[in-house]
Design a protein around this motif. Structure first.
Motif, PDB file in Angstrom:
ATOM      1  N   PRO A  27       0.811  -1.220   0.000  1.00 49.18           N
ATOM      2  CA  PRO A  27       0.000   0.000   0.000  1.00 49.18           C
ATOM      3  C   PRO A  27       0.850   1.278   0.000  1.00 49.18           C
ATOM      4  O   PRO A  27       0.505   2.257  -0.643  1.00 49.18           O
ATOM      5  N   VAL A  28       1.970   1.239   0.711  1.00 50.82           N
ATOM      6  CA  VAL A  28       2.868   2.397   0.756  1.00 50.82           C
ATOM      7  C   VAL A  28       3.538   2.576  -0.600  1.00 50.82           C
ATOM      8  O   VAL A  28       3.612   3.683  -1.139  1.00 50.82           O
ATOM      9  N   ARG A  29       4.009   1.496  -1.169  1.00 50.88           N
ATOM     10  CA  ARG A  29       4.665   1.546  -2.477  1.00 50.88           C
ATOM     11  C   ARG A  29       3.706   2.114  -3.530  1.00 50.88           C
ATOM     12  O   ARG A  29       4.077   2.974  -4.322  1.00 50.88           O
ATOM     13  N   GLU A  30       2.471   1.634  -3.524  1.00 52.79           N
ATOM     14  CA  GLU A  30       1.490   2.111  -4.494  1.00 52.79           C
ATOM     15  C   GLU A  30       1.202   3.605  -4.315  1.00 52.79           C
ATOM     16  O   GLU A  30       1.098   4.347  -5.300  1.00 52.79           O
ATOM     17  N   ALA A  31       1.086   4.057  -3.073  1.00 54.82           N
ATOM     18  CA  ALA A  31       0.842   5.484  -2.819  1.00 54.82           C
ATOM     19  C   ALA A  31       2.040   6.322  -3.263  1.00 54.82           C
ATOM     20  O   ALA A  31       1.868   7.394  -3.852  1.00 54.82           O
ATOM     21  N   LEU A  32       3.237   5.837  -3.004  1.00 54.54           N
ATOM     22  CA  LEU A  32       4.440   6.564  -3.444  1.00 54.54           C
ATOM     23  C   LEU A  32       4.547   6.595  -4.961  1.00 54.54           C
ATOM     24  O   LEU A  32       4.923   7.608  -5.544  1.00 54.54           O
ATOM     25  N   GLN A  33       4.222   5.503  -5.612  1.00 55.21           N
ATOM     26  CA  GLN A  33       4.316   5.449  -7.065  1.00 55.21           C
ATOM     27  C   GLN A  33       3.274   6.342  -7.732  1.00 55.21           C
ATOM     28  O   GLN A  33       3.486   6.821  -8.842  1.00 55.21           O
ATOM     29  N   PHE A  41       7.136  13.125   0.873  1.00 54.62           N
ATOM     30  CA  PHE A  41       6.334  11.905   0.799  1.00 54.62           C
ATOM     31  C   PHE A  41       7.147  10.697   1.260  1.00 54.62           C
ATOM     32  O   PHE A  41       6.629   9.800   1.917  1.00 54.62           O
ATOM     33  N   ARG A  42       8.415  10.674   0.910  1.00 57.29           N
ATOM     34  CA  ARG A  42       9.271   9.544   1.271  1.00 57.29           C
ATOM     35  C   ARG A  42       9.590   9.530   2.765  1.00 57.29           C
ATOM     36  O   ARG A  42       9.900   8.471   3.315  1.00 57.29           O
ATOM     37  N   ILE A  43       9.487  10.661   3.445  1.00 57.72           N
ATOM     38  CA  ILE A  43       9.604  10.692   4.916  1.00 57.72           C
ATOM     39  C   ILE A  43       8.279  10.241   5.537  1.00 57.72           C
ATOM     40  O   ILE A  43       8.248   9.398   6.432  1.00 57.72           O
ATOM     41  N   MET A  44       7.185  10.791   5.053  1.00 58.80           N
ATOM     42  CA  MET A  44       5.875  10.448   5.619  1.00 58.80           C
ATOM     43  C   MET A  44       5.546   8.975   5.431  1.00 58.80           C
ATOM     44  O   MET A  44       4.790   8.397   6.212  1.00 58.80           O
ATOM     45  N   ALA A  45       6.126   8.339   4.443  1.00 61.09           N
ATOM     46  CA  ALA A  45       5.863   6.920   4.173  1.00 61.09           C
ATOM     47  C   ALA A  45       6.334   6.013   5.303  1.00 61.09           C
ATOM     48  O   ALA A  45       5.929   4.851   5.370  1.00 61.09           O
ATOM     49  N   HIS A  46       7.149   6.526   6.225  1.00 55.67           N
ATOM     50  CA  HIS A  46       7.534   5.726   7.402  1.00 55.67           C
ATOM     51  C   HIS A  46       6.312   5.364   8.244  1.00 55.67           C
ATOM     52  O   HIS A  46       6.314   4.334   8.917  1.00 55.67           O
ATOM     53  N   ALA A  47       5.283   6.195   8.207  1.00 60.83           N
ATOM     54  CA  ALA A  47       4.043   5.915   8.938  1.00 60.83           C
ATOM     55  C   ALA A  47       3.192   5.009   8.053  1.00 60.83           C
ATOM     56  O   ALA A  47       2.167   5.409   7.503  1.00 60.83           O
TER      57      ALA A  47
END
Length: 193
Positions: A27-33, A41-47
């Motif tokens: 889910p994180v990978r898909e949101a980042l992509q 975004f790459r910092i917030m993806a830790h959550a």
């Protein structure tokens, strides 16, 4: 902080590592992509569990509000200026321009001139309200009355959501020493407004 300063890339090293989409849960990978590859975004993806929903929330605040996009963006720039966070300013000045902010307005915001002639009375009302929410938490009765005379209850709440979101973004960017990205402008959200 002024919009006239050159953007200096890579001056600071972030206090946290950036999430690599290839190593992130699906889910994180898909949101980042689906987003532009911004450091924020790459910092917030830790959550991990909150990140995909937070990205949708951010998109809603930028695309699906009754609040006028220009009022939204001058409020965001006011939050950035009051928080003294260059990251937010660099990203949102081009977005503000894309929804009608003039260079004169952006320069006035960078100089804390929220009563400058380049702003309409309605824009000054929003800027004063934003200033008081950021600085004082509870705006004065005068600022609140002026705003509720201008905006619908829905728009007032949406403005408060925008102010709160960008106060949080400013604090995350400052606390993590986030490295500046090139400004993505409105393309970061897949829209001109």
């Amino acid at each position: 902080m002024t919009p006239d300063l050159p953007i200096v890339m890579g001056k600071i090293v972030s206090r946290l590592p950036y999430v690599n989409p290839a190593d992130a849960p699906a889910p994180v990978r898909e949101a980042l992509q689906a987003a532009q590859p911004l450091n924020f975004f790459r910092i917030m993806a830790h959550a991990e569990t909150a990140f995909p929903d937070w990205m949708r929330w951010g998109g809603t605040l930028l695309k699906d509000l009754a609040l006028d996009p220009l009022l939204r963006e001058i409020a965001i720039l006011r939050v950035a200026r009051l928080s003294d966070v260059r990251y937010e300013w660099v990203q949102h000045a081009p977005i503000a321009r894309s929804v009608g902010a003039t260079d004169e307005m952006i320069h006035a915001l960078g100089r804390d001139q929220i009563n400058a002639d380049c702003f309409s009375p309605d824009q000054r009302t929003v800027l004063q309200f934003t200033t008081e929410v950021v600085r004082d938490v509870r705006p004065s009765d005068e600022a609140a009355t002026a705003l509720t005379g201008l905006l619908s209850p829905r728009e007032v709440v949406e403005l408060l959501m925008v102010i709160g979101q960008y106060m949080m973004i400013a604090r995350v960017a400052a606390a993590t020493d986030l490295e500046l990205d090139k400004p993505m402008g409105a393309s970061v959200y897949g829209t001109g407004g």
